[in-house]
Write an enzyme that holds these catalytic residues in place. Structure first.
Site, PDB file in Angstrom:
ATOM      1  N   ASN A   2      -9.150  50.313 -53.377  1.00 11.69           N
ATOM      2  CA  ASN A   2      -9.475  51.451 -54.232  1.00 11.69           C
ATOM      3  C   ASN A   2     -10.646  51.087 -55.143  1.00 11.69           C
ATOM      4  O   ASN A   2     -11.193  49.991 -55.066  1.00 11.69           O
ATOM      5  CB  ASN A   2      -8.245  51.895 -55.039  1.00 11.69           C
ATOM      6  CG  ASN A   2      -7.770  50.804 -55.982  1.00 11.69           C
ATOM      7  OD1 ASN A   2      -8.572  50.086 -56.580  1.00 11.69           O
ATOM      8  ND2 ASN A   2      -6.468  50.677 -56.115  1.00 11.69           N
ATOM      9  N   LYS A   3     -10.992  51.999 -55.995  1.00 14.08           N
ATOM     10  CA  LYS A   3     -12.204  51.825 -56.809  1.00 14.08           C
ATOM     11  C   LYS A   3     -12.159  50.576 -57.680  1.00 14.08           C
ATOM     12  O   LYS A   3     -13.192  49.998 -57.999  1.00 14.08           O
ATOM     13  CB  LYS A   3     -12.427  53.064 -57.679  1.00 14.08           C
ATOM     14  CG  LYS A   3     -12.667  54.302 -56.826  1.00 14.08           C
ATOM     15  CD  LYS A   3     -13.807  55.143 -57.342  1.00 14.08           C
ATOM     16  CE  LYS A   3     -14.339  56.074 -56.261  1.00 14.08           C
ATOM     17  NZ  LYS A   3     -13.262  56.874 -55.611  1.00 14.08           N
ATOM     18  N   ARG A   4     -10.964  50.171 -58.093  1.00 21.10           N
ATOM     19  CA  ARG A   4     -10.835  48.963 -58.921  1.00 21.10           C
ATOM     20  C   ARG A   4     -11.433  47.739 -58.221  1.00 21.10           C
ATOM     21  O   ARG A   4     -11.868  46.803 -58.853  1.00 21.10           O
ATOM     22  CB  ARG A   4      -9.369  48.680 -59.234  1.00 21.10           C
ATOM     23  CG  ARG A   4      -8.878  49.270 -60.530  1.00 21.10           C
ATOM     24  CD  ARG A   4      -7.467  48.801 -60.834  1.00 21.10           C
ATOM     25  NE  ARG A   4      -6.558  48.996 -59.702  1.00 21.10           N
ATOM     26  CZ  ARG A   4      -6.105  48.028 -58.925  1.00 21.10           C
ATOM     27  NH1 ARG A   4      -6.439  46.779 -59.144  1.00 21.10           N
ATOM     28  NH2 ARG A   4      -5.299  48.296 -57.924  1.00 21.10           N
TER      29      ARG A   4
END
Ligand code: GLU
Ligand code: ZN
Length: 314
Positions: free
Chosen positions: A239-241
């Site tokens: 994910n974006k993390r």
């Protein structure tokens, strides 16, 4: 002989996980010197965009993949966009034992008392009755009692499904006239002479339905390999993390595509070398789809994005 394909849906930019699947599908076909077909799965007019198609093909080329047939290069089994193949789906539908169904999702759920969220097995409510004439019908295919599909997935191993009990009569055309993925993918793989399907593990559960359709249409059934998904170095879903997860973003960050290929290959257990850079072609030597890791592949995205591209060792 194992003619292969990759079949992206042009609903967005290519994700690194998609790139990994595409690379594996390409390697599986090319390792045997076989043809590779690119097919655009733009059945859903709401979500499909021509600019996404262009970006996906460009990103795959940037990665080092090529294809013998596809929307941009043509070929003998075209057109290579599902939106241009509706007449073939209609012809296949004619050959199957189908009936109109006017049930709503809610009616189906109530009829089978399925818990909220679970996909209920269609109980066959419209099989023998005239549906509600006020509603636009979906078209379902009749799955006879005792229909059972068995197959061995090259990665996931032996599989078996009782289609009548676990799925029921399934939808081939939705009530908004959209063709169902299950039908389109089978018609296309058959028409395009696909012998080996390599795709993401999320589609394993669709495979029994598809094999059953291949057989119902009298088409040869390809072999299947469902490859595990890609996760971050911490084992969590990407994910974006984790940083840039779109191939486009990685590309814009100036990362060498050969580093991306090496990182993806490491994620399935490639131990060919300690090299940081490799091309898809170089990976072909000794490639065996059966020996990739069964666990979700881990990619150290942060490292991939942070470090400048090193020079190749001499
Ligand atoms: N179009 C599907 C997707 O992008 C893949 C279908 C398939 O490989 O059978 O998820
Ligand atoms: Zn119904």
């Amino acid at each position: 002989m194992a003619r292969g394909r990759y079949a992206p849906s042009p609903s967005g930019r290519l994700h690194l996980g998609n790139a990994r699947t595409a690379l594996l599908a390409w390697l599986a076909a090319r390792a045997g010197g076989d043809a590779f077909v690119m097919r655009i799965e733009d059945l859903d007019p709401q979500r499909s965009r021509p600019e996404h198609e262009r970006a996906i093909l460009e990103d795959l080329r940037w990665l080092g993949l090529d294809w013998d047939e596809g929307p941009d290069v043509g070929g003998p089994h075209g057109p290579y966009r599902q939106s241009e193949r509706f007449d073939l789906y209609a012809a296949a539908l004619e050959r199957l034992d189908t009936y109109p169904c006017t049930c709503t999702r809610r009616e189906i759920r109530e009829a089978v008392r399925a818990p909220h969220g679970a996909t209920p097995v269609y109980p066959g409510s419209c099989r023998d009755k005239v549906g509600n004439p006020e509603r636009e019908p979906a078209i379902r295919v009749r799955v006879p009692r005792g229909s059972r599909v068995e197959f061995t997935d090259a990665i996931a191993g032996p599989q078996a499904e009782r289609l009548d009990e676990e799925v029921g009569d399934f939808v081939l055309r939705r009530n908004d006239d959209a063709w169902a993925y299950q039908l389109a993918v089978v018609v296309d793989d058959a028409a395009m002479g696909v012998e080996q399907v390599v795709r993401g593990a999320d589609l394993l559960e669709s495979t029994a339905r598809q094999i059953w359709l291949f057989e119902a249409l009298g088409a040869p059934v390809p072999s299947f390999a469902h490859v595990p998904l890609l996760v971050g170095a911490d084992g969590e879903k990407l994910n974006k993390r984790h940083g840039a997860t779109d191939l486009g973003q990685v590309r814009d960050a100036g990362v060498d595509p050969r580093r991306v290929v090496a990182a993806l290959a490491r994620s399935w257990g490639w131990e060919g070398s300690t090299r940081d850079c490799i091309t898809p072609r170089e990976l072909l030597e000794g490639f065996a789809l059966e020996s990739i890791e069964r666990e979700p592949g881990r990619v150290a995205l942060e490292a991939l994005l942070a470090e400048p591209a090193p020079l190749d060792p001499p």
